[in-house]
Design an enzyme around this catalytic site. Structure first.
Site, short mmCIF file in Angstrom:
data_model
loop_
_atom_site.label_atom_id
_atom_site.label_comp_id
_atom_site.label_asym_id
_atom_site.label_seq_id
_atom_site.Cartn_x
_atom_site.Cartn_y
_atom_site.Cartn_z
CB SER A 156 -3.77 3.19 0.09
OG SER A 156 -4.38 2.07 -0.54
CE LYS A 176 -3.12 -0.55 2.44
NZ LYS A 176 -3.78 -0.13 1.18
CB SER A 213 -0.01 1.04 -0.52
OG SER A 213 -0.93 1.95 -0.05
#
Length: 284
Positions: free
Chosen positions: A56, A59, A113
């Site tokens: 993640s 992101k 997340s």
């Protein structure tokens, strides 16, 4: 001019040997990079050029591409079945039919997340998810992240790969966005997704943002079986802006322990010039 800038970015990240390694800074994560963001001096590196899944941490790039497109932050986006994780079959607290603004989705994506939030951001990009992914890879090249590749916006795919050195550039770039600084370091946030669900309370996936011992400007965690536990931060330590990248920490608390070890090492170093003043590369 852009090519010269990219070449410069590559050069300063490949400076000399790591001072911290010579002074017994013991980082457990498989790959790591620590550098002073003010003068771009590398303090510590370990397998910094190894290409590996980044989970993640992806992101952060999702946020940059979203913000650069300048789409309305207040546009209401509905979570659809296309946003459901069909790679790892992870769960989400946002059911299909949830309605949130683009900025709410961005905040949930960065601080906690939330995968469906990130997927929806990519899906509603002009041209759809594939166009969004193309924009992510173009942006990575512009940043000089030459060992990075993105295939989707959430980080659920282990084919999203990068290196610690590349991710340090991503973190430094993220720090230039006030929205990313605010959203990624928020300790908690509540949303009302509709769909008869009432209020949902989210907390930041990085416990260090709630610690009085840290001043954190940008934060992002990541986890996949293939990537291990990952953590990147832009923080102020002993008055200096420091970027920390920690990849593939297999112990549950290893990435937090590594971050604390980095901070304590810098704070305890008696010769501040060793950390912030030597081996820096300046433009001609």
């Amino acid at each position: 001019m852009k090519q010269v800038f990219i070449l410069y970015c590559i050069l300063f990240f490949y400076t000399g040997s790591s001072l911290a390694q010579k002074n017994n800074l013991d980082v457990k994560s498989q790959a790591a990079l620590v550098f002073n963001a003010q003068n771009e001096h590398v303090i510590y590196d370990k397998n910094a050029d190894k290409v590996m899944p980044i989970a993640s941490i992806t992101k952060l790039m999702t946020a940059i591409v979203t913000l650069d497109t300048r789409l309305s932050p207040n546009e209401i986006i509905t979570i659809e079945s296309a946003d459901v994780d069909k790679l790892k079959y992870t769960t989400s607290r946002l059911p299909v039919g949830s309605k949130l603004s683009r900025h709410e989705l961005l905040k949930l994506s960065l601080m906690s997340s939330e995968n469906r939030a990130a997927a929806a951001l990519g899906r509603t990009y002009p041209g759809g998810t594939q166009a969004f992914v193309n924009a992510m890879n173009i942006k990575a090249k512009q940043m000089g992240m030459l060992n990075s590749r993105f295939v989707e916006p959430t980080g659920l795919s282990s084919n999203n790969v990068s290196s610690a050195r590349d991710l340090a550039k991503l973190v430094a770039a993220s720090n230039r966005y006030s929205v990313i600084r605010e959203f990624s370091t928020a300790s908690q946030h509540s949303v009302f997704p509709g769909n008869k669900r009432g209020q949902l309370q989210y907390v930041n996936s990085n416990s260090l943002v709630r610690s009085q011992n840290w001043t954190i400007d940008v934060s992002k965690t990541g986890y996949l079986n293939e990537a291990g536990r990952c953590l990147v931060m832009h923080a102020k330590i002993s008055g200096q802006p420091v970027v920390i990248v920690l990849l593939n920490s297999w112990g549950k608390n290893t990435r937090i322990g590594d971050a604390n070890r980095v901070r304590k090492w810098i704070e305890s170093n008696q010769n501040r010039k060793q950390v912030s003043g030597i081996n820096q590369i300046k433009p001609n």
